[in-house]
Enzyme design. Structure first.
Site, PDB file in Angstrom:
ATOM      1  N   SER A 136       0.852  -1.200   0.000  1.00  0.00           N
ATOM      2  CA  SER A 136       0.000   0.000   0.000  1.00  0.00           C
ATOM      3  C   SER A 136       0.880   1.239   0.000  1.00  0.00           C
ATOM      4  O   SER A 136       2.016   1.205   0.510  1.00  0.00           O
ATOM      5  CB  SER A 136      -0.899   0.017   1.242  1.00  0.00           C
ATOM      6  OG  SER A 136      -1.555   1.263   1.383  1.00  0.00           O
ATOM      7  N   TYR A 149      -1.150  -0.255  10.481  1.00  0.00           N
ATOM      8  CA  TYR A 149      -1.434  -0.643   9.090  1.00  0.00           C
ATOM      9  C   TYR A 149      -0.279  -0.221   8.186  1.00  0.00           C
ATOM     10  O   TYR A 149       0.249  -1.022   7.408  1.00  0.00           O
ATOM     11  CB  TYR A 149      -2.739  -0.020   8.605  1.00  0.00           C
ATOM     12  CG  TYR A 149      -3.002  -0.325   7.149  1.00  0.00           C
ATOM     13  CD1 TYR A 149      -3.267  -1.629   6.735  1.00  0.00           C
ATOM     14  CD2 TYR A 149      -2.950   0.675   6.170  1.00  0.00           C
ATOM     15  CE1 TYR A 149      -3.485  -1.927   5.391  1.00  0.00           C
ATOM     16  CE2 TYR A 149      -3.161   0.384   4.834  1.00  0.00           C
ATOM     17  CZ  TYR A 149      -3.426  -0.914   4.448  1.00  0.00           C
ATOM     18  OH  TYR A 149      -3.623  -1.217   3.122  1.00  0.00           O
TER      19      TYR A 149
END
Length: 249
Positions: A136, A149
């Site tokens: 990501s 995250y």
């Protein structure tokens, strides 16, 4: 020769779209995920000759081993591993985040990914296969609430570069795809089911779609075998990197 891909997190989003994209091109796909009914829907849609459903929680190492041992003969020759399964949970700053959310992200995004990769590496080396890990932009660019995250995705990107180094000379290709905003169930999961928050994030933003990322995965997977994309960062035109924060007294 029919090639075979194992795609984790195939019950929705990038994984389901990638399953459809690879099958459309004549591949066999081992589709994994927790929700057996969604995997069965893919089998019903695309055909049992093309999709094998392996329903298990990616965090359950024993269940993973059982599923791999039970692969039908036609699906055993894996050429490509797509480590797509992953999630974000919670949007709170670190000082008020739930430790249980952090552990879930670490167990899913890191521990499960490295466990499955370790299991399949001997076969992928034997077959001169490929690994595509879905990371990501959060692993590169920090933002408030990204904490664990972002850290977990930074691990995925660095782990992939390490794999690439270790696999030097084997013919195995390793790529990290680092998407930005894409409209899937991601925000619903992150907010524990808050549909309003999900709709607010994506409305009017022209985000990427699951099919956009599936096409990117397929492009990387089908490059000539002498080419390797190390990292591929992709965002919608509507999204860009924000500036630094400054707290003033």
């Amino acid at each position: 020769m029919t090639r075979t891909a194992l795609i984790t997190g195939a019950t929705s989003g990038f994984g389901a779209a990638a399953t459809r994209r690879f099958v459309a091109a004549g591949w066999r796909v081992i589709a994994t995920g927790r929700r057996a009914e969604r995997l069965q829907a893919l089998v019903d849609e695309l055909g049992a000759d093309h999709v094998h459903a392996a329903a298990f929680d990616i965090r359950d190492e024993a269940a993973m081993d059982v599923a791999l041992a039970a692969l039908p003969q036609d699906f055993r020759g894996i050429n490509l591993l797509v480590n797509n399964a992953g999630l974000a949970q919670g949007t709170a700053p670190a000082q008020s985040a739930l430790l249980s959310d952090w552990r879930t992200m670490i167990d899913t995004n890191i521990t499960a990914l490295v466990t499955l990769t370790h299991r399949l590496l001997p076969l992928l080396v034997e077959r001169k296969g490929a690994i595509i890990n879905i990371s990501s932009v959060a692993g590169v660019y920090p933002y408030p609430g990204g904490n664990t995250y972002g850290g977990s995705k930074a691990f995925v990107s660095q782990f992939s570069l390490g794999l690439r180094s270790d696999l030097h000379g084997t013919g195995v290709r390793v790529t990290t795809i680092e998407p930005g905003m894409a409209e899937t169930e991601f925000t619903l999961v992150r907010t524990h089911g808050d549909r309003q928050a999900s709709d607010k994030l994506y409305t009017g933003a022209a985000p990427m779609t699951a099919e956009d990322i599936a096409d990117t995965i397929f492009y990387v997977a089908t490059l000539p075998p002498h080419l390797n994309i190390n990292r591929l960062e992709i965002m919608p035109v509507s999204q860009s990197v924000a500036g630094f924060q400054v707290a003033r007294a």
